[in-house]
Design an enzyme around this catalytic site. Structure first.
Site, PDB file in Angstrom:
ATOM      1  N   ASP A  20      -2.236  -1.387   3.364  1.00 55.16           N
ATOM      2  CA  ASP A  20      -0.664  -0.183   2.872  1.00 55.16           C
ATOM      3  C   ASP A  20      -1.496   1.143   3.909  1.00 55.16           C
ATOM      4  OD1 ASP A  20       1.268   0.995   1.456  1.00 55.16           O
ATOM      5  OD2 ASP A  20      -0.264   1.033   0.020  1.00 55.16           O
ATOM      6  N   HIS A  37       3.976   2.228  11.203  1.00 58.52           N
ATOM      7  CA  HIS A  37       3.881   0.773  11.122  1.00 58.52           C
ATOM      8  C   HIS A  37       3.427   0.425  12.862  1.00 58.52           C
ATOM      9  CE1 HIS A  37       5.524   0.335   7.272  1.00 58.52           C
ATOM     10  NE2 HIS A  37       6.476   1.368   7.698  1.00 58.52           N
ATOM     11  N   LEU A 132      -8.252 -20.324  13.313  1.00 63.53           N
ATOM     12  CA  LEU A 132      -8.220 -19.254  12.529  1.00 63.53           C
ATOM     13  C   LEU A 132      -6.453 -19.449  11.946  1.00 63.53           C
ATOM     14  CD1 LEU A 132      -8.608 -16.269  11.105  1.00 63.53           C
ATOM     15  CD2 LEU A 132      -7.478 -15.489  12.534  1.00 63.53           C
TER      16      LEU A 132
HETATM   17  C1  IPE Z   1       2.385  -3.013  -0.866  1.00 66.08           C
HETATM   18  O1  IPE Z   1       2.647  -1.911  -0.328  1.00 66.08           O
HETATM   19  C2  IPE Z   1       3.279  -3.978  -0.127  1.00 66.08           C
HETATM   20  C3  IPE Z   1       2.865  -4.516   1.910  1.00 66.08           C
HETATM   21  C4  IPE Z   1       1.699  -3.349   2.368  1.00 66.08           C
HETATM   22  C5  IPE Z   1       3.305  -5.372   2.639  1.00 66.08           C
HETATM   23  P1  IPE Z   1       3.739  -0.808  -1.145  1.00 66.08           P
HETATM   24  O2  IPE Z   1       3.887   0.998  -0.490  1.00 66.08           O
HETATM   25  O3  IPE Z   1       5.155  -1.496  -0.679  1.00 66.08           O
HETATM   26  O4  IPE Z   1       3.157  -0.895  -2.522  1.00 66.08           O
HETATM   27  P2  IPE Z   1       3.412   0.435  -3.533  1.00 66.08           P
HETATM   28  O5  IPE Z   1       4.913   0.607  -3.297  1.00 66.08           O
HETATM   29  O6  IPE Z   1       2.606   1.737  -3.379  1.00 66.08           O
HETATM   30  O7  IPE Z   1       3.028  -0.437  -5.069  1.00 66.08           O
HETATM   31  C1  IPE Z   2       1.887  -0.357   4.178  1.00 61.66           C
HETATM   32  O1  IPE Z   2       2.212   0.833   4.424  1.00 61.66           O
HETATM   33  C2  IPE Z   2       3.256  -1.346   4.778  1.00 61.66           C
HETATM   34  C3  IPE Z   2       4.510  -1.546   4.939  1.00 61.66           C
HETATM   35  C4  IPE Z   2       4.987  -1.239   3.167  1.00 61.66           C
HETATM   36  C5  IPE Z   2       5.945  -2.198   5.416  1.00 61.66           C
HETATM   37  P1  IPE Z   2       3.423   1.744   4.319  1.00 61.66           P
HETATM   38  O2  IPE Z   2       4.696   2.496   4.787  1.00 61.66           O
HETATM   39  O3  IPE Z   2       3.728   1.750   2.320  1.00 61.66           O
HETATM   40  O4  IPE Z   2       2.184   3.478   3.889  1.00 61.66           O
HETATM   41  P2  IPE Z   2       2.639   4.111   2.732  1.00 61.66           P
HETATM   42  O5  IPE Z   2       1.842   3.684   1.398  1.00 61.66           O
HETATM   43  O6  IPE Z   2       4.119   5.192   2.385  1.00 61.66           O
HETATM   44  O7  IPE Z   2       2.021   5.402   3.063  1.00 61.66           O
HETATM   45 MG    MG Z   3       2.758   1.545   0.774  1.00 57.06          MG
END
Ligand code: IPE
Ligand code: IPE
Ligand code: MG
Length: 241
Positions: A20, A37, A132
């Protein structure tokens, strides 16, 4: 020299990561979310390499959740494009490293093009003695997976394939889309202390580590810190030891 009675924990066999923080990293660096990303994929490569080096058995990564479909279309399309690009670019290298790729989740929702790429990636990297197992959660939600498991098992009971009294934890694992039965170490980057519907059944006894860094800032050094911290933990599994 270590005494033969010295208890030495090993590195975890099965690691899971909630990657995240890509969006916030992009904003912090005045970049587009999609570039966050993209940078995230670069970190995945490094963590996969390190996992191979450290003899981790499986690495299960949360790439896109069931709930992430609520995001803007442009962001979703950018992620889809990245998945295809990453497969095209990474498969030969993964094969070389004996990394076996597997995708899980509601993959059909991603459309034919991605489904075909996934099939290609899984076939190309199929390996009897993989170093892995790299599992990627795409369109995955832990609750949805449990619902699917309940449906599968119910229909097996109805068709008399199994008896209700024979249902146990193994039956659940067998009918789950998750390729790994139990996670030893779960890491979440990004600074939030939650699971966000990632593996629910499989993290029953996982050590959970929350890292206060955005995923694109996560380094192999941070990863090694988590692995080394895991070594220090006493895993009791309910016992008195
Ligand atoms: C969790 O992150 C999902 C992934 C890392 C793919 P999110 O950004 O979607 O989670 P929330 O919304 O903060 O809980
Ligand atoms: C996690 O990073 C990746 C996905 C959920 C696809 P985020 O896109 O949720 O990044 P933040 O949480 O908004 O910083
Ligand atoms: Mg996120």
């Amino acid at each position: 020299m270590a005494n033969k009675n010295t208890k030495k924990n090993n590195y975890p066999k099965n690691v899971g990561i909630i990657m995240d923080g890509n969006g916030r990293w992009a904003l912090k660096n005045s970049l587009k979310i999609s570039q966050g990303h993209k940078q995230g994929v670069e970190i995945v490569k490094k963590i996969v390499e390190e996992s191979v080096k450290q003899n981790i058995k499986s690495l299960t990564l949360y790439a896109f959740s069931s709930e992430n479909w609520k995001r803007p279309k442009a962001e979703i399309n950018a992620i889809k494009k990245l998945v295809i690009e990453a497969i095209n670019e990474q498969v030969p290298e993964l094969k070389e490293q004996k990394v076996s790729l597997k995708f899980f989740g509601h993959l059909n929702d991603f459309g034919k093009k991605i489904l075909q790429k996934i099939a290609y990636a899984e076939n190309k990297t199929k390996c009897k003695s993989s170093k892995l197992d790299l599992n990627i959660a795409l369109g995955y939600g832990g609750q949805q997976d449990i619902v699917d498991v309940v449906k599968n098992i119910s229909s097996m009971v109805l068709s008399k394939e199994i008896k209700i009294e024979d249902i146990n934890e193994k039956t659940i694992n067998k009918n789950s889309s998750v390729p790994v039965d139990e996670i030893d170490l779960l890491i979440r980057t990004g600074g939030d202390n939650r699971i966000s519907n990632f593996l629910l059944f499989q993290i029953a006894y996982a050590e959970i580590m929350f890292v206060d860094k955005y995923w694109p800032d996560f380094t192999t050094n941070d990863y090694m810190k988590c692995l080394n911290n895991f070594k220090k933990v006493s895993r009791r599994f309910g016992r008195r030891i």
